[in-house]
Design an enzyme around this catalytic site. Structure first.
Site, short mmCIF file in Angstrom:
data_model
loop_
_atom_site.label_atom_id
_atom_site.label_comp_id
_atom_site.label_asym_id
_atom_site.label_seq_id
_atom_site.Cartn_x
_atom_site.Cartn_y
_atom_site.Cartn_z
N ILE A 100 -12.58 90.92 38.23
CA ILE A 100 -13.27 91.03 39.52
C ILE A 100 -13.05 92.38 40.17
O ILE A 100 -13.65 92.69 41.20
CB ILE A 100 -12.82 89.91 40.50
CG1 ILE A 100 -11.30 89.86 40.60
CG2 ILE A 100 -13.43 88.58 40.15
CD1 ILE A 100 -10.80 89.02 41.74
N ALA A 115 -10.96 96.56 39.67
CA ALA A 115 -10.07 97.42 38.91
C ALA A 115 -9.13 98.11 39.87
O ALA A 115 -9.57 98.73 40.84
CB ALA A 115 -10.88 98.44 38.13
N VAL A 133 -8.15 93.52 37.68
CA VAL A 133 -7.85 92.38 38.55
C VAL A 133 -8.76 91.25 38.08
O VAL A 133 -9.96 91.46 37.89
CB VAL A 133 -8.11 92.69 40.04
CG1 VAL A 133 -7.72 91.51 40.91
CG2 VAL A 133 -7.36 93.95 40.47
N GLU A 187 -5.44 100.57 40.32
CA GLU A 187 -4.83 101.77 39.72
C GLU A 187 -4.10 101.41 38.43
O GLU A 187 -4.12 102.14 37.45
CB GLU A 187 -3.86 102.35 40.77
CG GLU A 187 -2.80 103.27 40.23
CD GLU A 187 -3.20 104.72 40.40
OE1 GLU A 187 -4.36 104.98 40.74
OE2 GLU A 187 -2.35 105.60 40.16
N PHE A 188 -3.50 100.19 38.40
CA PHE A 188 -2.64 99.85 37.27
C PHE A 188 -3.33 99.01 36.20
O PHE A 188 -2.80 98.82 35.13
CB PHE A 188 -1.41 99.09 37.79
CG PHE A 188 -0.58 99.92 38.72
CD1 PHE A 188 0.34 100.84 38.22
CD2 PHE A 188 -0.72 99.81 40.08
CE1 PHE A 188 1.09 101.62 39.08
CE2 PHE A 188 0.04 100.58 40.94
CZ PHE A 188 0.95 101.49 40.45
N ASP A 206 -2.31 102.46 54.92
CA ASP A 206 -3.64 102.55 54.27
C ASP A 206 -4.53 101.41 54.74
O ASP A 206 -5.23 100.77 53.97
CB ASP A 206 -3.46 102.51 52.75
CG ASP A 206 -4.73 102.99 52.02
OD1 ASP A 206 -5.64 103.53 52.70
OD2 ASP A 206 -4.82 102.81 50.80
P1 AMP Z 1 -6.59 96.27 44.50
O1 AMP Z 1 -6.08 96.93 43.32
O2 AMP Z 1 -5.65 95.36 45.17
O3 AMP Z 1 -7.23 97.24 45.46
O4 AMP Z 1 -7.80 95.34 43.96
C1 AMP Z 1 -8.98 95.85 43.41
C2 AMP Z 1 -10.13 94.94 43.72
O5 AMP Z 1 -9.89 93.66 43.15
C3 AMP Z 1 -10.34 94.69 45.19
O6 AMP Z 1 -11.13 95.66 45.80
C4 AMP Z 1 -11.00 93.33 45.19
O7 AMP Z 1 -12.38 93.49 44.96
C5 AMP Z 1 -10.38 92.67 44.00
N1 AMP Z 1 -9.24 91.84 44.44
C6 AMP Z 1 -7.95 92.20 44.56
N2 AMP Z 1 -7.23 91.18 44.99
C7 AMP Z 1 -8.05 90.15 45.15
C8 AMP Z 1 -7.86 88.81 45.57
N3 AMP Z 1 -6.69 88.33 45.96
N4 AMP Z 1 -8.94 88.02 45.64
C9 AMP Z 1 -10.13 88.50 45.28
N5 AMP Z 1 -10.36 89.74 44.89
C10 AMP Z 1 -9.33 90.57 44.79
#
Ligand code: AMP
Length: 985
Positions: free
Chosen positions: A628, A630, A636, A632-633, A747
């Site tokens: 759903i 991506a 997702v 940095e690491f 942030d």
């Molecule tokens: P992040 O690396 O945490 O910025 O996550 C990247 C992307 O994954 C986010 O912009 C969301 O679209 C999705 N994402 C991250 N965490 C969640 C979550 N708990 N539920 C749904 N989507 C998520």
């Protein structure tokens, strides 16, 4: 001319003058000499000497006159008596004479006794005397003298009327006495006046003769004409002169009839009249069947009805269609339901709604909601039982819901005729809340005390508190003015709502505060401060009971002694604040939270920090479904967590991509170490981590609607200001919690807020060095490190002063992003331009339709002096206040389309005018309407410039937000003076 000659020449005058009839009144003639012809049979005395009847032919008709002319014969006494005349209804009669009198001097041989007058006599009688004529029976009414006297052949006809009355007997006689004149009686008419039969005010009044002695006016009752009726009997008054006066009341045509020429006629087919009234029949209203003649109403067509309160003159109407777009938004422990009006109102304006609630799930299926579930409609006051009641608005808040239960809300649109429809106009939505309202301590009581102990208990607001609820009791000695600033708090965590505290100083006042700890560990707000005093030393002997040292009932006693050095607030500037640290210690009223965020870096081994703050999950319990996002690491995923003994839950799984370095793994897991320390409904919840296996993972609650910025962009214009402020309130509450924990986010931006299916917003993206490395918005600054310039406070950009006050600045930007439906702050200005503008005191202008109060708050968040910015608790309470009174959101901040719409609205991105409609739509992010413009034949920018708001709507742009965006952009296109000047604050 002799007397005979006179008699013969009278006839012409008779013929000419015998014409008069009143048009207003009716004259009932009792006697008319001319129409009786020669059959009069009047008596004369002396017989065949005085008056004689002459007959003359005029135009083929015979005319009769009585005349007498014994002027040469000395004294005369000649009588002419009429027949017996029936009085009938007359109470007063008019005697009207036409006669000619000859001048005595015009006779050569007239005697001295010649007269130029004669007498009129009258006799009333119940019987006809027949020929028994006696002079004494008569009384003289008048001496009749001519106005104009006749000299020789020049005939002068006189007309004389006399009123005689009142009359009471059955009939009367008139008699004319000649006393030596030369008189010709051309005509005698006797009549009485009557008010004629008439129709007035649709009432029929009979012919009436008013009698003068009873009253001056005779009241007459009218009878309504056919098909008319009247509540008050209509009346009129007849005068003795035969005139109708003073009409009172009137009749009106019955239902189904209208007045035509003083009658009531049935309404024609296709017309109706509903009531007794003076109105005309009306054409049958829309949605009715054509009526027959004389219709009182027009029946409704099939599918159309009239409400009982509708008048039959109204159109027939239909029940409404179902409400549209029912949305349930979780707002903490409450749900907000909102919906759009139905497409079809059925032609009525009495639309209301009714909301019913069912809880669904489990074996029993759906059951009606608990009666404690409350529904509040803004402006309508609290309506504890409004579920199922009538609502006029389209926004309600539902509270007292159990968490994690699926509730199905049915919203039904109703109008005055819904009762006739078997089909219900309903729309449903199913939603659940995650958290309950935190319980509150409402009162605190002193149960017992001694010189060194106090026994206290307290009451809690919430119904059915879970047994597991614990309490945090905090107390301190009440300071005396002379004492220094050192305050020692003692904190007890208790498992029941009472405690006995001993080892206290005698005769000393202690200040207590207590707060429940909700089951999920989050803290509710503290109670008010309560002060209780231990007994003084000398009272010891009087104590009947000395409380023992044991603290009964305390299952777990954890004493944490926190010594808080409370610095006195600067007297010179009580509001001055150095940074968030100062916030917490600025006042003894403002209690520092017990928990403080622990920087995982302080742990030598970051794995230890993870173990301390996060639950280890076996990778076997995690199923990954779909990528759903991506990070940095690594990717997702959306997935499912099936932890042993727990319900299956939807989760987001963050993975660490293969080939990571040790530092990367450490940084990756640091997010979990931080997240694991938080427990708040507006902070993304950590379910656990996988650290013991090769593929490290962070598992968090799943947020169905993803990142807030994208969500808003996808739903541009679809949410009300109230909903948007509700979302901001959630974010602010999460930030308040973080700032209370001493955590500075650094942030905060809409892209780092996640939105769940209930539109609940949660702060996410925690980390240390990685936070900004990870953020594509991060930009290296001269002070080192990457910074998301547009979201960051100037002091943090300039010298990395990251504090909760700089988070407040970022929150202001998030507010702007939210109110602008995910618009990029400062549009396509470069970072450098943004920094320059901010330093020159320019600020973002209000987004379109932004409530004034919300924009004011943004501006406060962007104050240059960070000490003056509001703090998160202030922000939460202000937003709460706005949400409690939605009226406060009605005043809209000034909006300047030239700067608030994406800047290139006045020209293409290279500064040149837009070449095509498509390019322009693209620039304002409205490309989805390209086809609508094309189909409507709007193919050039010239056409676009001609468009009015109505045209935009007509081509199929319906969403208010989109409509405005396009309209404002056109406005901007017309006004080429795009400027940033309104940024100045
Ligand atoms: P992040 O690396 O945490 O910025 O996550 C990247 C992307 O994954 C986010 O912009 C969301 O679209 C999705 N994402 C991250 N965490 C969640 C979550 N708990 N539920 C749904 N989507 C998520």
């Amino acid at each position: 001319m002799d007397s005979r000659g006179i008699k013969a020449t009278f006839f012409v005058a008779v013929f000419i003058c015998n014409v008069f009839l009143s048009l207003q009144t009716k004259e009932e003639v009792l006697l008319d000499m001319t129409s009786s012809g020669g059959e009069l049979g009047w008596l004369t005395r002396p017989y065949e000497q005085g008056w004689e009847l002459l007959q003359t032919v005029v135009n083929g008709s015979m005319l009769y006159t009585y005349s007498v002319c014994n002027v040469a014969e000395g004294e005369q006494d000649n009588w002419l008596r009429t027949n017996f005349v029936q009085r009938r209804e007359a109470s007063r009669i008019v005697v009207e004479l036409q006669f000619v009198v000859r001048d005595c001097n015009s006779f050569d041989g007239a005697s001295q006794a010649c007269k130029e007058t004669f007498n009129l006599h009258f006799a009333e009688s119940d019987t006809d005397y027949g020929t028994n004529f006696q002079k004494w029976q008569f009384r003289k009414v008048a001496t009749i003298a001519p106005d104009e006297i006749t000299i020789k052949g020049d005939l002068r006809v006189n007309v004389e009327s006399r009123l005689i009355g009142p009359l009471s007997k059955k009939g009367f006689y008139l008699a004319f006495q000649d006393i030596g004149g030369c008189v010709a009686l051309l005509s005698l008419r006797v009549y009485y006046k009557a008010c004629p039969a008439t129709v007035s005010g649709l009432a029929h009044f009979p012919e009436t003769v008013s009698s003068p002695e009873s009253q001056p006016l005779t009241e007459v009752t009218g009878v309504c004409v056919d098909h008319a009726q009247s509540d008050d009997t209509p009346r009129m008054h007849c005068t003795v002169d035969g005139e109708w006066l003073v009409p009172i009341g009137q009749c009106q045509c019955q239902a189904g009839y209208e007045e035509v020429n003083r009658t009531c006629q049935a309404c024609q087919p296709g017309y109706f009249k509903a009531s007794v009234s003076g109105e005309q029949c009306e054409a049958c209203p829309p949605h009715t069947l054509p009526s027959e003649s004389g219709a009182r109403t027009c029946l409704c067509q099939q599918g159309y009805h009239r409400a009982p309160s509708d008048s039959p003159t109204e159109d027939c109407s239909a029940p409404p269609s179902a409400p549209r777009d029912v949305v349930a938004t979780a707002m903490g422990a409450k749900l907000q339901l909102s919906w759009e009006p139905p497409e079809e109102t059925g032609g009525r304006d009495d639309l209301t709604y009714s909301v019913t609630c069912e809880r669904c799930g489990g074996v029993s299926g759906c059951l009606p909601c608990d009666e404690r579930v409350r529904l509040e409609a803004p402006g309508a006051g609290v309506q504890g039982s409004a579920l199922g009641g009538v609502l006029e608005g389209r926004l309600v808040t539902v509270s007292e819901l159990e968490p994690h239960i699926n509730y199905t809300f049915t919203v039904e649109a109703l109008n005055g005729v819904s009762q006739y429809s078997t089909h219900r106009a309903i729309a449903t939505v199913t939603a659940a809340i995650i958290h309950m309202d935190p319980p509150k301590v409402t009162s605190m009581r002193l149960d017992d005390r001694s010189t060194n102990s106090l026994a206290l208990s307290w009451a809690v607001s919430r119904r059915a508190l879970p047994h597991a609820t614990r309490y945090e009791l905090m107390y301190r000695k009440k300071k005396k003015d002379s004492e220094d600033d050192v305050t020692t708090y003692t904190v007890l965590v208790l498992e029941k709502s009472s405690v006995t505290i001993d080892d206290l100083a005698p005769g000393t006042t202690y200040v207590f505060r207590v707060q429940p700890i909700a089951s999920e560990g989050s803290l509710a707000s503290y109670s008010m401060e309560h002060e209780f005093q231990t007994l003084p030393e000398e009272a010891q002997g009087n104590m009947a009971v000395i409380v023992g040292g044991a603290i009964g009932g305390v299952a777990m006693l954890l004493i944490i002694i926190i010594v808080l050095l409370l610095r006195k607030r600067s007297r010179r500037n009580p509001n001055a604040r150095q940074g968030p640290e100062d916030t917490y210690f600025s006042s003894s009223e403002q209690l520092k939270p017990l928990k403080t965020y622990v920087d995982p870096h302080t742990y030598e081994d970051p794995n230890q920090a993870v173990l301390k703050f996060a639950t280890e999950i076996h990778p076997g319990s995690i199923t990954k479904h779909k990528v759903i996002g991506a990070g940095e690491f690594g990717e997702v995923y959306r997935g499912v967590l099936r932890a042993p003994g727990r319900k299956e839950v939807a989760v987001a799984v963050k993975t660490l991509k293969p080939g990571y370095s040790d530092k990367q793994r450490k940084d990756f897991l640091s997010e979990a170490s931080i997240m694991g320390q938080f427990s708040h409904q507006n902070i993304i919840r950590l379910e656990g981590v996988v650290t013991k296996y090769k593929h490290a993972m962070i598992v968090t609650e799943y947020m169905e609607n993803g990142a807030l910025d994208k969500y808003l962009r996808d739903h541009d214009g679809e949410m009300s200001a109230y909903q948007l402020v509700g979302m901001l309130r959630g974010i602010a509450a999460g930030m308040r919690y973080l700032s209370d924990m001493n955590y500075v986010h650094r942030d905060l931006a809409a892209r780092n807020i996640l939105v769940n299916s209930q539109l609940e917003c949660k702060v996410s993206d925690f980390g240390l060095s990685r936070v900004l490395e990870d953020d594509p918005e991060g930009t290296y600054t001269t002070s080192g490190g990457k910074i998301p310039i547009r979201w960051t406070a100037p002091e943090a950009i300039a010298y990395r002063k990251f504090t909760s006050a700089s988070d407040v600045w970022s929150f202001g930007i998030v507010m702007w992003e939210v109110m602008a439906f995910g618009e990029r702050p400062y549009w396509d200005m470069s970072n450098h331009e943004v920094m320059k503008a901010i330093n020159e005191a320019f600020r973002l202008p209000a987004p379109m339709d932004c409530p004034s109060a919300v924009y004011q708050l943004m501006l406060q968040c962007w104050l240059q002096d960070r000490a003056k910015r509001p703090r998160f608790p202030d922000i939460v309470s202000l937003l709460d206040k706005l949400l409690r009174s939605p009226e406060s959101l009605k005043a809209i901040a000034d909006f300047d389309p030239r700067v608030s719409i994406r800047l290139p609205s006045t020209s293409g991105s290279d500064g040149s005018p837009f070449k095509s409609v498509a390019e322009w739509l693209e620039s304002i992010k409205m490309s989805q309407y390209s086809d609508n413009f094309l189909c409507a034949g709007i193919t050039s920018m010239d056409h676009v410039l001609q468009m009015k708001n109505e045209d935009i709507r007509k081509i199929g742009v319906r969403l208010p937000g989109h409509l405005k965006r396009i309209a404002y952009s056109i406005l901007g296109l017309k006004d080429q003076t795009s400027t940033m000047s309104v940024f100045a604050v």
